[in-house]
Design an enzyme around this catalytic site. Sequence first.
Site, PDB file in Angstrom:
ATOM      1  N   CYS A 201       6.915 -97.661  50.089  1.00  0.00           N
ATOM      2  CA  CYS A 201       6.186 -98.605  49.219  1.00  0.00           C
ATOM      3  C   CYS A 201       4.709 -98.469  49.585  1.00  0.00           C
ATOM      4  O   CYS A 201       4.128 -99.367  50.178  1.00  0.00           O
ATOM      5  CB  CYS A 201       6.683-100.021  49.429  1.00  0.00           C
ATOM      6  N   GLY A 205      -2.051 -97.087  49.946  1.00  0.00           N
ATOM      7  CA  GLY A 205      -2.088 -95.883  50.760  1.00  0.00           C
ATOM      8  C   GLY A 205      -2.720 -96.050  52.123  1.00  0.00           C
ATOM      9  O   GLY A 205      -2.897 -95.065  52.843  1.00  0.00           O
ATOM     10  N   LYS A 207      -1.571 -97.394  54.976  1.00  0.00           N
ATOM     11  CA  LYS A 207      -0.717 -97.019  56.105  1.00  0.00           C
ATOM     12  C   LYS A 207      -0.361 -95.530  56.039  1.00  0.00           C
ATOM     13  O   LYS A 207      -0.289 -94.861  57.065  1.00  0.00           O
ATOM     14  CB  LYS A 207       0.541 -97.895  56.108  1.00  0.00           C
ATOM     15  N   ASP A 223       5.462 -94.773  45.344  1.00  0.00           N
ATOM     16  CA  ASP A 223       5.297 -96.096  44.741  1.00  0.00           C
ATOM     17  C   ASP A 223       5.949 -96.071  43.367  1.00  0.00           C
ATOM     18  O   ASP A 223       5.924 -95.039  42.674  1.00  0.00           O
ATOM     19  CB  ASP A 223       3.827 -96.498  44.606  1.00  0.00           C
ATOM     20  N   ASP A 250      11.135 -94.978  42.517  1.00  0.00           N
ATOM     21  CA  ASP A 250      11.700 -96.281  42.868  1.00  0.00           C
ATOM     22  C   ASP A 250      12.418 -96.122  44.195  1.00  0.00           C
ATOM     23  O   ASP A 250      13.432 -95.414  44.287  1.00  0.00           O
ATOM     24  CB  ASP A 250      12.686 -96.731  41.777  1.00  0.00           C
ATOM     25  N   ASP A 267       7.248-100.840  54.029  1.00  0.00           N
ATOM     26  CA  ASP A 267       6.273-101.937  53.995  1.00  0.00           C
ATOM     27  C   ASP A 267       6.528-102.668  52.668  1.00  0.00           C
ATOM     28  O   ASP A 267       5.889-102.404  51.663  1.00  0.00           O
ATOM     29  CB  ASP A 267       4.849-101.376  54.075  1.00  0.00           C
ATOM     30  N   CYS A 320       3.992-108.618  54.999  1.00  0.00           N
ATOM     31  CA  CYS A 320       2.840-109.461  55.322  1.00  0.00           C
ATOM     32  C   CYS A 320       3.152-110.909  54.927  1.00  0.00           C
ATOM     33  O   CYS A 320       2.439-111.525  54.132  1.00  0.00           O
ATOM     34  CB  CYS A 320       1.570-108.961  54.641  1.00  0.00           C
TER      35      CYS A 320
END
Length: 380
Positions: A201, A205, A207, A223, A250, A267, A320
């Site tokens: 995911c 970009g 990470k 993505d 996906d 992530d 997060c």
Amino acid sequence: MSVSASPTTSRGLALDALVRIEHGAYANLVLPGLLGRSGLSRRDRAFTTELVYGTTRMRRACDWLLRPHVHRSLDDDVQAALRLGAYQLAVAGTSPHAAVAATVDVAPSRARGLVNAVLRKVAAALPPEWPDLATELSYPDWVVERLTNDLGESAAVAALAEMNRPAVAAERDDGYVQDQASQWVAALVEAGPGDRVADLCAAPGGKATAMAAGLPSIVVAGDVREARARVVKANAARLGLPGVAAVVADARSAPVAPAAFDRVLVDAPCSGFGALRRRPDARWRVAPDDVDRLAELQRQLLESAAGCLRPGGTLVYSVCTMTNAETGAIDEWLADRHPELVALERPGEPWAARGRGALLLPQAAGTDGMYLLRLRWRQP
């Protein structure tokens, strides 16, 4: 939609942005475009950002301050002007004369008398006696209740207060601006030379590029949306990282061979309650049902990710946010569903233990709030 064809002041541009956000625009997407076309100085651009982000964060508190003095329905542009003025008066510390006069100057001409009268009444009523904590901190009731239940009252209140402060820009050695917590997550994947790495995911970009920097590794950065994959590709190109392969896919059904990767980072999309400093409008967009919906998506992504991992490989899950449904409960589900994945050592302070993973609260180091779980596929 805009209140002025070409606002030339910080407050004028801020009002334009606030109206667009009220009409559905995302603050972190609409504001850079407006600033880029504004011709404002660097200092004025920073002030505009503070006005837009701050007013958006404190929308509930501002509305509570205005309510006793407004006795009719308002158009969106007039409402936005009043919120902008109330924010400057009650939160930003702007002098009453400057806050009222400068806001009246950019308010719609048909409503300047109203804006002037209401803001003067707000200024005269300060400091406020807030009716409850959720109004004072300016969050929906359910967000305060959920985080209080999941973190405990003291930690939740500290986290919510911290996320009402502006985000601190953290610049990597290569010039990419990325929150420190995200930089730590990328480092804790521990991608090494020659590793085949999947960032399932990846957009925008940050990470993926951090993991690829300085290494001859291949990082497949996927993505689901083409536009977002293009952002990943552009960031990798700008940083000179040919080892990042941006793909549209996906991740729930990633088109890769089983056991293809040495390290997989998920992530995952989440409620984002740890990143509300930099996404000021998110607290008003996320609904209670979204948390459970996103937790289900996270489980689907992890199920797919486990299939991409080679024996002995490392799977890293990060979000997060701080809700238990998206952190500790995901850990419990993984332990039951995939006993072959054993937990690796969690990072130390400022991270704190949560299940087999680690939780980083926003107030711990002035970063985004983040959850991290590192697992290794135990060799048969």
